[in-house]
Design an enzyme around this catalytic site. Structure first.
Site, PDB file in Angstrom:
ATOM      1  CE  LYS A  77      90.893  45.469  40.087  1.00  7.73           C
ATOM      2  NZ  LYS A  77      92.887  45.761  40.855  1.00  7.73           N
ATOM      3  CB  SER A 152      92.132  46.538  44.997  1.00 10.50           C
ATOM      4  OG  SER A 152      92.509  45.925  43.502  1.00 10.50           O
ATOM      5  CB  SER A 176      95.179  44.556  43.724  1.00 12.53           C
ATOM      6  OG  SER A 176      94.861  44.873  44.794  1.00 12.53           O
TER       7      SER A 176
END
Ligand code: GLN
Length: 481
Positions: A77, A152, A176
């Site tokens: 990420k 997210s 997330s």
């Protein structure tokens, strides 16, 4: 090379010499080149860098090194720092920023023989639940390209579900990792707060943030967790505990007590999610699990407390992005104007909203009314869960109350989007460990089942999740080809 294989199988085949790290990397590079345009999963991807890392792993194997994740590509990420590789947090305020150091988790992945396989899209600074607040465009759900992968960590989830990477890292402040894992039909694991180093993770809500694996199987999540967790002297909140080492051979549901909170199983749920979840519970019961209905009343306040505490911490953490220390700078006459312009122009709407909420709830006149109250409510919630977890092995619920929604569907309704964090936020509030596994389909879209365990109960939680995964019928792969 057949692509739909788990990270554990890949590592096994690489270690036994059946397949080479460069062959593995090449197969996934081909997938990324074919599908990333559709999915928007990666913000940065360099095939040459991936192949160079694969060759290094080859020579380490040739030297006889024991590498548990030998040759496994793992997407990261883009709020996790990678030395020499851009790390943008999907924000224009960090466009072009290249960290001078690796996050501890990245260092440890490489140590275990994994290949850092690109940087994935996210909501700007991990603030959101759809990947739509990314400054660089949304990611898409491999099950239906019109739909959001959630967020997210939506880029990581889309990459794994779309088989662009066998596994990925996400970060979880209020869900997330688990939320996008659920909407994309994969496994997402948030370790106990403090078991996974946050060194090098760009801070959002420091008392809530945890990095964790997103993968195709619970075994993969456990294997990656084993590599990245364990004490880190560079993180002041790191627990003095060994890496997470589940013993999957003892995984069983027999006699496991699962607490089903009334607040997370009733009308809060989309009917199709509810029925897929209840059917999955029946399967777990048939395998020997005991499901006990409980009440956790403060769950109803979890979203409210989160949206006070997380912005409060964010407003302070994001103060460092002033255009002077990191990333691009918008010019101005003097310091104040330059900072105002940089922050005003380069932060997106959601991030600015959160900074303002955070500053407000921390301000002298309102601190007691909001921040202190939310902290008190957090303590009550933690206590309620602790009490239930003294009697039960895990709290069980759906991971997300709805199946994947259409891109744009919720962007005009920020409250509805935030309510989707209802089931996931309590784990962050209490520092608990939690995992989402696929448990069925609702209207053809994946449904996630969440298991939440006590602090330091990571091993037992992963073992229970493994047994549940084995009991539940597989949901298959998304129709992306
Ligand atoms: N959806 C939540 C938020 O917008 C959770 C985000 C996260 O876990 N990073 O804050």
């Amino acid at each position: 090379m057949p692509i739909a294989r788990s990270a554990s199988e890949l590592a096994g085949d690489v270690r036994s010499g059946l397949i080479s790290p460069t062959e593995v990397a090449s197969a996934y590079i081909e997938r990324v080149e074919r599908f990333n345009g559709l999915l928007g999963a990666f913000l940065w991807f360099d095939p040459d860098a991936a192949l160079a890392e694969a060759r290094q792993v080859e020579s380490r194997l040739a030297r006889g090194e024991d590498l548990p994740l030998a040759g496994v590509p793992i997407a990261v990420k883009d709020n996790i720092s990678t030395r020499g590789i851009p790390t943008t947090c999907a924000s224009r305020i960090l466009e072009g920023y290249v960290p001078p150091y690796d996050a501890t988790v990245v260092e440890r992945l490489r140590l275990a023989g994994a290949i850092v396989f690109g940087k994935t899209n996210l909501d700007e600074f991990a603030m959101g639940g759809s990947t739509e607040t990314s400054a660089f465009g949304p990611s898409r759900n491999p099950w239906d390209l019109e739909r959001s992968p959630g967020g997210s960590s939506g880029g990581s989830a889309a990459a794994v579900a779309g088989l662009l990477s066998p596994a990925a890292l996400g970060s979880d402040t209020g869900g997330s990792i688990r939320m996008p894992a659920a909407l994309c039909g994969i496994v997402g694991f948030k370790p106990t707060y403090g078991r996974c180093s946050r060194y090098g993770l760009v801070a959002f809500g420091s008392s809530l943030d945890q990095i964790g694996p997103m993968a195709l199987t619970v075994e993969d999540a456990g294997r990656i967790a084993a590599a990245i967790t364990g004490h880190d002297p560079r993180d002041g909140t790191s627990l003095d505990a060994p890496p997470i080492q589940p013993a999957f051979e003892r995984a069983s549901l027999r006699g496991k007590r699962l607490a089903l909170p009334r607040e997370l199983s009733g009308e809060a749920l989309h009917p199709a999610v509810r029925s897929a979840f209840l059917q999955a519970l029946d399967t777990l019961r048939a395998e020997g699990a005991e499901v006990e209905e409980v009440s956790l009343p403060s769950v109803r306040l979890a979203v409210s407390m989160y949206y006070i505490l997380a912005p409060a911490e964010a407003s302070s953490n994001l103060a460092r992005f002033d255009g002077i220390r990191f990333g691009p700078r918008e010019g101005g006459a003097g310091h104040v104007e330059a900072v105002e312009r940089t922050r005003g122009r380069l932060f997106g709407h959601e991030v600015k909203t959160r900074i303002m909420i955070g500053t407000y709830v921390l301000s002298a006149g309102y601190y007691e009314a909001y921040y202190t109250k939310a902290q008190q409510a957090r303590a009550i919630l933690r206590e309620e869960f602790r009490r239930v977890l003294q009697r039960c092995d895990a709290v069980v619920s759906p991971s997300v109350p709805v199946p994947a929604f259409r891109i744009g569907e919720l962007s005009g309704d920020p409250v509805a989007l935030k309510m989707l964090d209802l089931c996931t936020i309590p784990a962050n509030m209490g520092g608990f460990c939690a995992i989402s596994i696929p448990c069925g389909l609702a209207e053809g879209l994946p449904v996630g089942l969440q298991l939440l365990g006590p602090p330091m109960g990571d091993e037992a939680l992963l073992e229970t999740a493994h047994a549940a995964e084995r009991a539940l019928p597989p949901i298959g792969l998304p129709p992306l080809n």
